[in-house]
Write a protein that holds these residues in place. Structure first.
Motif, PDB file in Angstrom:
ATOM      1  N   LEU A   1       0.826  -1.201   0.000  1.00 22.57           N
ATOM      2  CA  LEU A   1       0.000   0.000   0.000  1.00 22.57           C
ATOM      3  C   LEU A   1       0.865   1.257   0.000  1.00 22.57           C
ATOM      4  O   LEU A   1       0.568   2.223  -0.706  1.00 22.57           O
ATOM      5  N   TYR A   2       1.952   1.245   0.760  1.00 23.52           N
ATOM      6  CA  TYR A   2       2.878   2.382   0.735  1.00 23.52           C
ATOM      7  C   TYR A   2       3.435   2.577  -0.672  1.00 23.52           C
ATOM      8  O   TYR A   2       3.556   3.701  -1.169  1.00 23.52           O
ATOM      9  N   ALA A   3       3.765   1.458  -1.313  1.00 22.65           N
ATOM     10  CA  ALA A   3       4.331   1.535  -2.662  1.00 22.65           C
ATOM     11  C   ALA A   3       3.340   2.205  -3.605  1.00 22.65           C
ATOM     12  O   ALA A   3       3.707   3.088  -4.386  1.00 22.65           O
ATOM     13  N   SER A   4       2.073   1.771  -3.486  1.00 24.21           N
ATOM     14  CA  SER A   4       1.053   2.326  -4.361  1.00 24.21           C
ATOM     15  C   SER A   4       0.805   3.809  -4.052  1.00 24.21           C
ATOM     16  O   SER A   4       0.698   4.632  -4.955  1.00 24.21           O
ATOM     17  N   LEU A   5       0.752   4.125  -2.766  1.00 27.57           N
ATOM     18  CA  LEU A   5       0.510   5.510  -2.343  1.00 27.57           C
ATOM     19  C   LEU A   5       1.582   6.448  -2.876  1.00 27.57           C
ATOM     20  O   LEU A   5       1.310   7.566  -3.285  1.00 27.57           O
ATOM     21  N   GLY A   6       2.826   5.974  -2.831  1.00 24.32           N
ATOM     22  CA  GLY A   6       3.942   6.869  -3.128  1.00 24.32           C
ATOM     23  C   GLY A   6       4.400   6.811  -4.567  1.00 24.32           C
ATOM     24  O   GLY A   6       5.434   7.390  -4.907  1.00 24.32           O
ATOM     25  N   SER A   7       3.659   6.129  -5.422  1.00 24.58           N
ATOM     26  CA  SER A   7       4.211   5.889  -6.754  1.00 24.58           C
ATOM     27  C   SER A   7       4.270   7.139  -7.624  1.00 24.58           C
ATOM     28  O   SER A   7       4.983   7.145  -8.613  1.00 24.58           O
ATOM     29  N   ASN A   8       3.510   8.175  -7.308  1.00 21.66           N
ATOM     30  CA  ASN A   8       3.555   9.366  -8.165  1.00 21.66           C
ATOM     31  C   ASN A   8       3.814  10.697  -7.472  1.00 21.66           C
ATOM     32  O   ASN A   8       4.409  11.585  -8.070  1.00 21.66           O
ATOM     33  N   ASP A   9       3.322  10.840  -6.274  1.00 24.53           N
ATOM     34  CA  ASP A   9       3.299  12.167  -5.667  1.00 24.53           C
ATOM     35  C   ASP A   9       4.458  12.360  -4.686  1.00 24.53           C
ATOM     36  O   ASP A   9       4.634  11.581  -3.745  1.00 24.53           O
ATOM     37  N   GLU A  10       5.205  13.411  -4.929  1.00 24.15           N
ATOM     38  CA  GLU A  10       6.395  13.688  -4.122  1.00 24.15           C
ATOM     39  C   GLU A  10       6.030  13.962  -2.654  1.00 24.15           C
ATOM     40  O   GLU A  10       6.691  13.485  -1.736  1.00 24.15           O
ATOM     41  N   ASP A  11       4.925  14.709  -2.427  1.00 24.66           N
ATOM     42  CA  ASP A  11       4.528  15.019  -1.051  1.00 24.66           C
ATOM     43  C   ASP A  11       4.161  13.762  -0.276  1.00 24.66           C
ATOM     44  O   ASP A  11       4.453  13.644   0.913  1.00 24.66           O
ATOM     45  N   ILE A  12       3.500  12.844  -0.970  1.00 20.59           N
ATOM     46  CA  ILE A  12       3.108  11.604  -0.280  1.00 20.59           C
ATOM     47  C   ILE A  12       4.356  10.810   0.087  1.00 20.59           C
ATOM     48  O   ILE A  12       4.463  10.274   1.188  1.00 20.59           O
ATOM     49  N   ARG A  13       5.312  10.771  -0.835  1.00 23.34           N
ATOM     50  CA  ARG A  13       6.562  10.043  -0.534  1.00 23.34           C
ATOM     51  C   ARG A  13       7.238  10.626   0.700  1.00 23.34           C
ATOM     52  O   ARG A  13       7.712   9.891   1.573  1.00 23.34           O
ATOM     53  N   LYS A  14       7.208  11.933   0.770  1.00 25.78           N
ATOM     54  CA  LYS A  14       7.832  12.593   1.915  1.00 25.78           C
ATOM     55  C   LYS A  14       7.111  12.180   3.201  1.00 25.78           C
ATOM     56  O   LYS A  14       7.727  11.819   4.196  1.00 25.78           O
TER      57      LYS A  14
ATOM     58  N   ALA B   1       8.560  -5.055   0.213  1.00 23.16           N
ATOM     59  CA  ALA B   1       9.447  -4.018   0.755  1.00 23.16           C
ATOM     60  C   ALA B   1      10.239  -3.357  -0.363  1.00 23.16           C
ATOM     61  O   ALA B   1      10.403  -2.129  -0.390  1.00 23.16           O
ATOM     62  N   VAL B   2      10.697  -4.152  -1.302  1.00 23.48           N
ATOM     63  CA  VAL B   2      11.501  -3.580  -2.374  1.00 23.48           C
ATOM     64  C   VAL B   2      10.621  -2.781  -3.337  1.00 23.48           C
ATOM     65  O   VAL B   2      11.042  -1.775  -3.901  1.00 23.48           O
ATOM     66  N   ARG B   3       9.366  -3.217  -3.473  1.00 23.36           N
ATOM     67  CA  ARG B   3       8.422  -2.423  -4.269  1.00 23.36           C
ATOM     68  C   ARG B   3       8.215  -1.051  -3.650  1.00 23.36           C
ATOM     69  O   ARG B   3       8.164  -0.034  -4.338  1.00 23.36           O
ATOM     70  N   CYS B   4       8.085  -1.080  -2.330  1.00 23.72           N
ATOM     71  CA  CYS B   4       7.899   0.164  -1.605  1.00 23.72           C
ATOM     72  C   CYS B   4       9.126   1.059  -1.781  1.00 23.72           C
ATOM     73  O   CYS B   4       9.026   2.251  -2.072  1.00 23.72           O
ATOM     74  N   LEU B   5      10.298   0.446  -1.631  1.00 28.72           N
ATOM     75  CA  LEU B   5      11.536   1.205  -1.779  1.00 28.72           C
ATOM     76  C   LEU B   5      11.653   1.773  -3.193  1.00 28.72           C
ATOM     77  O   LEU B   5      12.050   2.933  -3.379  1.00 28.72           O
ATOM     78  N   HIS B   6      11.263   0.977  -4.150  1.00 26.72           N
ATOM     79  CA  HIS B   6      11.317   1.420  -5.541  1.00 26.72           C
ATOM     80  C   HIS B   6      10.436   2.647  -5.758  1.00 26.72           C
ATOM     81  O   HIS B   6      10.837   3.635  -6.376  1.00 26.72           O
ATOM     82  N   SER B   7       9.213   2.542  -5.195  1.00 25.65           N
ATOM     83  CA  SER B   7       8.269   3.651  -5.336  1.00 25.65           C
ATOM     84  C   SER B   7       8.854   4.931  -4.735  1.00 25.65           C
ATOM     85  O   SER B   7       8.776   6.006  -5.328  1.00 25.65           O
ATOM     86  N   LEU B   8       9.468   4.792  -3.567  1.00 29.10           N
ATOM     87  CA  LEU B   8      10.029   5.968  -2.901  1.00 29.10           C
ATOM     88  C   LEU B   8      11.288   6.462  -3.607  1.00 29.10           C
ATOM     89  O   LEU B   8      11.636   7.643  -3.542  1.00 29.10           O
ATOM     90  N   SER B   9      11.972   5.543  -4.325  1.00 28.14           N
ATOM     91  CA  SER B   9      13.244   5.927  -4.969  1.00 28.14           C
ATOM     92  C   SER B   9      13.015   6.817  -6.180  1.00 28.14           C
ATOM     93  O   SER B   9      13.957   7.293  -6.793  1.00 28.14           O
ATOM     94  N   ARG B  10      11.758   7.023  -6.538  1.00 29.38           N
ATOM     95  CA  ARG B  10      11.490   7.943  -7.648  1.00 29.38           C
ATOM     96  C   ARG B  10      11.580   9.403  -7.199  1.00 29.38           C
ATOM     97  O   ARG B  10      11.347  10.306  -7.979  1.00 29.38           O
ATOM     98  N   SER B  11      11.886   9.593  -5.943  1.00 27.38           N
ATOM     99  CA  SER B  11      11.965  10.945  -5.429  1.00 27.38           C
ATOM    100  C   SER B  11      13.413  11.401  -5.311  1.00 27.38           C
ATOM    101  O   SER B  11      14.223  10.779  -4.617  1.00 27.38           O
ATOM    102  N   VAL B  12      13.730  12.480  -6.015  1.00 32.70           N
ATOM    103  CA  VAL B  12      15.077  13.046  -5.956  1.00 32.70           C
ATOM    104  C   VAL B  12      15.426  13.372  -4.501  1.00 32.70           C
ATOM    105  O   VAL B  12      16.497  13.043  -3.991  1.00 32.70           O
ATOM    106  N   GLN B  13      14.451  14.014  -3.859  1.00 32.20           N
ATOM    107  CA  GLN B  13      14.623  14.438  -2.477  1.00 32.20           C
ATOM    108  C   GLN B  13      14.977  13.260  -1.561  1.00 32.20           C
ATOM    109  O   GLN B  13      15.916  13.315  -0.771  1.00 32.20           O
ATOM    110  N   GLN B  14      14.212  12.161  -1.695  1.00 33.02           N
ATOM    111  CA  GLN B  14      14.433  11.018  -0.813  1.00 33.02           C
ATOM    112  C   GLN B  14      15.760  10.340  -1.131  1.00 33.02           C
ATOM    113  O   GLN B  14      16.454   9.874  -0.229  1.00 33.02           O
TER     114      GLN B  14
END
Lengths: 658, 636
Positions: free
Chosen positions: A349-362, A389-402
């Motif tokens: 669910l975290y992976a899905s939540l964070g897959s596009n929006d930078e604020d959500i990833r933060k 877990a790796v899916r989640c990490l992947h989703s978050l890794s789309r963020s330059v900031q993170q």
């Protein structure tokens, strides 16, 4: 004395079985009735009777047309009771071919008998040990079951339950759909019986899953004048049983994902999504929380708006953090299983939540211990958790900031690298994809990853049978080569080997080809690097470039290739490889006159590099190219409508004027 | 001033509705832009008055007002607005000066300088949120975020400084648009939700069951913001920079968020809590209590045959003997048929001394007898009528209930009569409101009664009262209430019209041309003579026991009937309605039971009344779950 007791039990069981063979049918009937009363709730007795061979005899009696209807019915009831026991019981029953016998029994006209057969079939089919395919072996079975749906509430309950459990593949969906499952089952959604409503609803959830045909049909179905989606919405009302709410939400989710309902439809945005978020609440049972989170992840995966809404609904992001508070270490197996299930669902669910929006990833990374949890999730024993877990990490890794902050702070690359060593393909795809992002030039993890000797590993990925892994491998190498030291570039070329590099240049997968060209381009940047690479591999590279430019490739591929050529043209010594290759010059000329501006631009770039004034031998090159007619072309291009192309051509022309 | 306001209308409308003159005047003054007079009475009525003021002016507003009333009634059925009015608009009195109100006090705009936080300004709603709402909800639409969008939406207690945004002070709670933070009685916010701005609709839901609050944005729940909220909070908004405008929706419009769905979840929760109330080992005890309640109820109202069948089926004992039940039944039937004279005779014969010891009751009966004489139904005047009078003998001789009555009995709980029942239970409850420390154990069960004689099933849900709690209710209040309520129960059990039809066709047939005492001269003379006797009795009672205003009024009303040519269509003509017999019938029945040392009202009604009272009491002690534990939810 224990042995004695067992023998005694066996003796009484034996007696029950013996009575099935009595010559007097009346005695047989009484025997079956007594047996029925003896086995209820008694697993040992059930096992005994099965061992003593009661099942074939019961089936024989059930199938005999000479048996009285009462006897046949009682036999079905006893068999149903036996099926209620352990999984081993079910296995024995299935081995005795109980399924065809009971299905045959359904052809009888007596409702009581049919219901007894169906009840037993239901029990057998919902067991995980029964192969569902057995329902579909005889093509007449499904239509007959459909026709029995009108007989009684019991037939409705059992049949829909069987369908709901036995619809596991797209083929099953199609069979049921083609036999009118939707029209036959839809009216049952408003049955007075809760069980019937519930099973009918479950049927629709399995039928609609990833099935556009079913989903598209469902949206147009009316039940008692009401749209099916509205019926599902009513079933999600908060005073309805949780199971019903959750299953109705699944139906709408699947219909939405199959494209039958828009993601901005109120029934999704205002009903399904909040319902699924509620299912993730601490008040729900563990199974409900798992299913709720997985379904929600699936629902919003492709839609940023739904992700944004979910991220602010009922503190979902922190609610999910509770999924990690279930005891990790327990002596009980099922506790551990629950813990795994919860964690993987939360990661998904975290992976899905964070897959596009930078604020959500933060927001996600700022959740208590989130990065630690992902890091430890990467090395968990359960593959399901590792993958999530790796899916989640992947989703978050789309963020330059993170990538710049939390990823570096928590050294996520370490467990990630470990994960890459020995993992099944699906994990590898995710992990390598994440690695690609970690290797981006602005990622502080790039350095330590390089030092950890990842190149060999990535090179081996490029040899995988899976296109996804090949892409990720070469992509990671491409990112790694971007503005890299000479040492790294040399190492990449060495490790990959020119043979493999050229194999990748003829890869059937365009993505692989593109990333390989990208890698070449990155390798061929800055003058000393260009000359060095070209001095050792110039021949092969020029060959490969020729091949691609001559081959049937997309504009993007050709553009990328021309860019490589332009890079080569920027080298001191390397440019001679082009200047001495008239064939190549003709190709450049051709692309300068191409109908596609991008290709014209790239080709002009290449010429511009070749005739650049301040370099040794520029005069000779200018003369040669003028002789070949390039000046005329450049002159023409200065009139081009595309301003970039026009500028580039003018700049090139100035080299001649100077 | 609002041009739609009209000065004359309120006075016309005011006569019937507004009790207190000063509040009306002051409200009119405000409407005209005069300085408001802070009267002590205004709080209760200001909202109603503003509604009245506008009644004639704006049909759209009337429609909105109607919508509002309907929605509030549906959302908060347990709220007694006479006791605890619901917020319907922002209060023009309870706001900071930088706040401007318009659009029927629903729109709030900022009119200060907005330089810094010292220029913040808030406004509270007209009333605090009543606990009996259970779950309360309102929405605020951001019409304009103004300069900086420093808007706060929330709750505050009375007296909290209005020169602040909600949430900054003690007993103040807010959700702010600029940063999305929640402020829980503190100047520092906590990260809570998204920011909000122009076009957004922010909802605030107060759960008075667990004293929490959550917000919604554009119909999406944002999760719990505050816990452990104090009682009596007012909806509050605060603004801080120029141009900020927000509109409130206290129920005038449909809500964006599906609050009713949220309520349904809590209703289901509370209901399942009641249904699963643990009774442990005492199942048998509880069952016998229930059976006794059903049985005593049947006995009380004289459903003799049903009671007997029930006691046989459940093997319970009936305290009263069968003859006694039948006697009471006979007397009740006489009263309900309007034959009060015969009822008095029968009572005196069967229960000698009873009426002598209850002079008030006797007086009431005699008054009723007089009324029935006017009606032409009492036997003392009927004997003069053209039709041969039906003697006592020809009256349904067997005190046994006919099957028809039995069937009607079963209907009481299933059909329309529940409404009257509830109204009266509330009356009872109000009377009993002085009762202290009522301790109730709630439980539910279902009793099915299959009476072979009536072949009807009674399907009830009962509450059982902890036995010692009865003692704590003041006798006077509780007798009032219970009598009243049990009366109305009978309302459903007897079809008077049908009895009359069967017994006395003359009265029934001549319905359209009813005449005094059946139109008979001799009967009229008898009536006048009876009236004199009644007057004498009154004077005698007065000498003996002192003045009694009730008696005086009763007598006056009865005699007034003679002042009109058509008593049935006169201001006091309601007395002639057969329905009016029920109260006296029930009083007589109770008196008889009391004289036999039996409870004067059935324990079932007592329990029902106490359960209702308990729920009301819960509202007063701010236990919000009362909203979803309503007695009428369980009466079908």
């Amino acid at each position: 004395s224990f042995k004695c007791l067992v023998e005694e039990v066996t003796a009484t069981s034996r007696h029950y079985v013996d009575r099935l063979f009595d010559p007097d049918p009346q005695n047989v009937l009484q025997g079956v009735i007594d047996m029925k009363n003896a086995v209820i709730g008694n697993n040992r007795q059930k096992a005994n009777l099965i061992v003593l061979g009661a099942v074939p005899r019961l089936l024989y009696l059930l199938q005999q047309s000479s048996s009285s209807l009462e006897l046949r019915t009682e036999c079905a009831v006893v068999l149903g009771s036996l099926a209620m026991g352990t999984e081993n019981n079910i296995k024995s029953l299935v081995d005795c071919h109980i399924i065809p016998a009971l299905l045959q029994g359904l052809l009888c006209s007596d409702l009581i008998f049919i219901e007894a057969c169906l009840r037993c079939l239901r029990t057998v089919f919902i067991s995980p040990v029964t192969p569902v395919q057995l329902l579909y072996t005889d093509p007449t079975v499904i239509p007959h079951l459909m026709s029995l749906l009108s007989r009684s509430q019991h037939t409705q309950e059992y049949i829909t339950q069987i369908f709901a459990h036995c619809c596991k593949t797209p083929e099953h969906q199609t069979v049921l759909f083609n036999h009118g499952a939707i029209q036959n089952i839809a009216p049952l959604l408003i049955s007075p019986s809760f069980k019937v409503r519930m099973q009918a609803l479950k049927c629709f959830s399995v039928l609609a899953y990833e099935n556009a045909q079913v989903s598209m049909t469902l949206v147009n179905v009316l039940v008692d004048g009401e749209q099916l989606s509205q019926v599902f919405v009513r079933m999600m009302q908060r005073d309805k049983p949780i199971e019903m709410q959750l299953t109705a939400a699944k139906c709408l989710t699947y219909m939405c994902r199959a494209g039958a309902i828009r993601t901005d439809d109120n029934c999704i945005v205002l009903k399904t999504l909040p319902c699924l978020v509620r299912m993730c609440s601490k008040e729900r049972l563990l199974e409900e929380r798992v299913e709720g989170a997985e379904t929600l992840a699936y629902l919003m995966e492709p839609d940023i708006e739904l992700q944004r809404i979910a991220s602010v609904t009922d503190h979902l992001v922190s609610m999910l953090a509770d999924y990690f508070k279930y005891p990790k270490t327990s002596v009980l197996d099922h506790d551990l299983k629950h813990a795994h299930e919860l964690r993987q669902a939360a990661f998904k669910l975290y992976a899905s939540l964070g897959s596009n929006d930078e604020d959500i990833r933060k927001k996600i990374t700022e959740t208590e211990n989130m990065m630690d949890r992902i890091v430890s999730g990467l090395s968990e024993s359960s593959i399901k958790v590792r993958l999530a877990a790796v899916r989640c990490l992947h989703s978050l890794s789309r963020s330059v900031q993170q990538l710049r902050t939390s990823f570096h702070d928590h050294a996520v690359w370490k467990p990630l690298m470990k994960l890459l060593q020995n993992a099944p393909d699906e994990v590898l795809v995710m992990a390598s994809s994440t690695l690609c992002n970690l290797l981006l030039e602005f990622s502080p993890s790039k350095e330590p990853i390089l030092e950890s000797g990842v190149i060999e590993l990535l090179c081996s990925l490029t040899q995988s049978d899976s296109p996804a892994l090949r892409v990720n491998g070469i992509w990671a190498l491409m990112n790694m080569a971007f503005q890299a030291d000479q040492k790294v570039k040399v190492e990449i070329v060495r490790a990959l080997g020119t043979e493999q590099l050229f194999r990748l240049l003829s890869d059937p997968d365009t993505n692989v080809l593109m990333k390989t060209l990208g890698l070449l381009r990155n390798l061929l940047s800055t003058r000393p690097h260009i000359d060095q690479v070209m001095s050792s591999h110039g021949k092969q590279i020029m060959q490969a470039v020729t091949l691609i430019l001559e081959g049937e490739h997309s504009i993007e591929v050709k553009e990328q290739t021309l860019c490589i050529l332009a890079n080569i043209a920027d080298g001191n010594t390397a440019k001679e490889l082009i200047m001495t290759n008239d064939d190549m010059l003709q190709k450049i000329k051709y692309y300068m006159g191409h109908s596609n501006v991008k290709l014209q631009l790239a080709a002009t770039f290449c010429i511009s590099n070749l005739i650049w004034n301040e370099e040794d031998g520029s005069q000779e090159r200018q003369d040669k190219l003028r002789d070949m007619g390039f000046v005329d072309i450049l002159h023409k291009l200065t009139q081009a409508s595309d301003p970039n192309l026009c500028d580039r051509a003018k700049t090139a022309m100035q080299q001649y004027l100077a | 001033t609002n041009p739609r306001l009209c000065l004359t209308a309120p006075i016309e409308f005011g006569v019937g509705h507004v009790v207190d003159g000063t509040s009306l005047v002051s409200a009119v003054c405000t409407a005209q832009g005069f300085v408001f007079n802070y009267s002590t009475h205004t709080s209760l009525l200001s909202a109603d008055i503003s509604a009245l003021l506008l009644l004639t002016g704006d049909p759209a507003f009337n429609y909105q007002e109607h919508e509002l009333n309907e929605r509030l009634k549906r959302l908060y059925p347990a709220v007694n607005e006479e006791e605890t009015p619901l917020p319907r608009s922002w209060s023009p009195k309870d706001k900071y000066s930088y706040i401007g109100l318009s659009q029927n006090n629903l729109r709030v705009h900022y009119k200060g300088h907005g330089k810094n936080h010292k220029d913040a300004a808030s406004v509270r709603a007209t009333h605090p949120i009543p606990a009996a709402c259970g779950i309360y909800y309102f929405e605020v639409k951001i019409v304009s975020k103004g300069r900086d969008g420093y808007m706060g939406i929330g709750l505050s207690a009375q007296g909290v400084n209005m020169n602040r945004l909600p949430g900054w002070d003690k007993h103040s709670y807010g959700y702010h648009g600029d940063d999305g933070h929640s402020f829980c009685s503190s100047g520092t916010g906590q990260p809570y939700g998204p920011t909000f701005t122009t076009g957004d609709v922010i909802g605030c839901c107060v759960n008075l069951i667990n004293n929490t609050c959550f917000y919604t944005k554009n119909g999406h729940s944002l999760g719990v913001a505050f816990t452990d909220l104090p009682p009596n909070l007012y909806p509050t908004v605060g603004l801080q920079t120029p141009g900020e405008i927000v509109d409130a929706n206290f129920g005038q419009q449909p809500f964006v968020f599906d609050i009713e769905d949220y309520m349904s979840e809590w209703r289901a929760k509370i209901h399942s809590m009641i249904a699963r109330f643990p009774i442990g080992e005492r199942l048998g005890d509880w069952q016998s209590v229930l059976q006794n309640m059903v049985s005593s109820y049947l006995v009380h109202h004289g459903y003799c045959a049903t009671a007997m069948a029930f006691s046989r089926a459940t093997e319970t004992m009936i305290q009263e003997d069968q003859t006694s039940i039948k006697n009471r039944q006979r007397i009740q039937k006489l009263v309900l048929a309007g034959r009060v004279g015969e009822a008095i005779d029968a009572t005196q014969q069967l229960y000698p001394g009873l009426l002598e010891h209850n002079p008030n009751l006797l007086f009431m009966l005699k008054c009723r007898q007089f009324v029935e004489m006017v009606n032409g139904t009492d036997s003392e005047v009927r004997c003069f009528s053209v039709h041969s009078p039906k003697s006592q003998d020809s009256y349904p001789g067997s005190p046994n209930l006919s099957p028809r009555h039995g069937a009607t009995n079963a209907h009481v709980h299933n059909t329309g009569n529940t409404d009257t029942l509830h109204t009266n239970i509330f009356e009872y409850a109000m009377h009993a409101s002085k009762a202290k420390h009522i301790k109730l154990n709630l439980f539910t069960n279902v009793v099915y009664l299959h009476s072979p004689e009536t072949s009807s099933a009674v399907d009830c849900v009962f509450w059982c009262v902890d036995s010692d709690s009865e003692m704590e209710i003041e006798a006077e209040h509780y007798s009032n209430g219970v009598t009243e309520s049990s009366t109305r129960i009978m309302n459903g059990t007897y079809k008077h019209q049908e009895i009359l039809q069967a017994d006395d066709s003359s009265v029934d047939d001549s319905c359209s041309s009813r005449q005094l005492c059946g139109g008979n001269q001799a009967a009229t003379e008898r009536m006048i003579q009876f009236g004199r006797e009644l007057q004498a009795l009154s004077e005698q009672l007065c000498r003996q026991y002192g003045k009694n205003a009730t008696h005086k009024k009763m007598l006056q009303d009865a005699f007034s009937l003679l002042a009109y040519s058509d008593p049935w269509n006169c201001p006091v003509g309601q007395q002639l309605d057969p329905m009016q017999r029920e109260a006296i019938c029930s009083a007589l029945n109770s008196a008889i039971l009391e004289s036999q040392n039996l409870p004067k009202q059935p324990p079932l009604m007592l329990a029902l009344g106490q359960a209702t009272e308990c729920v009301q009491l819960m509202a007063r002690v701010r236990s919000g779950s009362c909203s979803f534990a309503r007695v009428d939810n369980f009466l079908h």
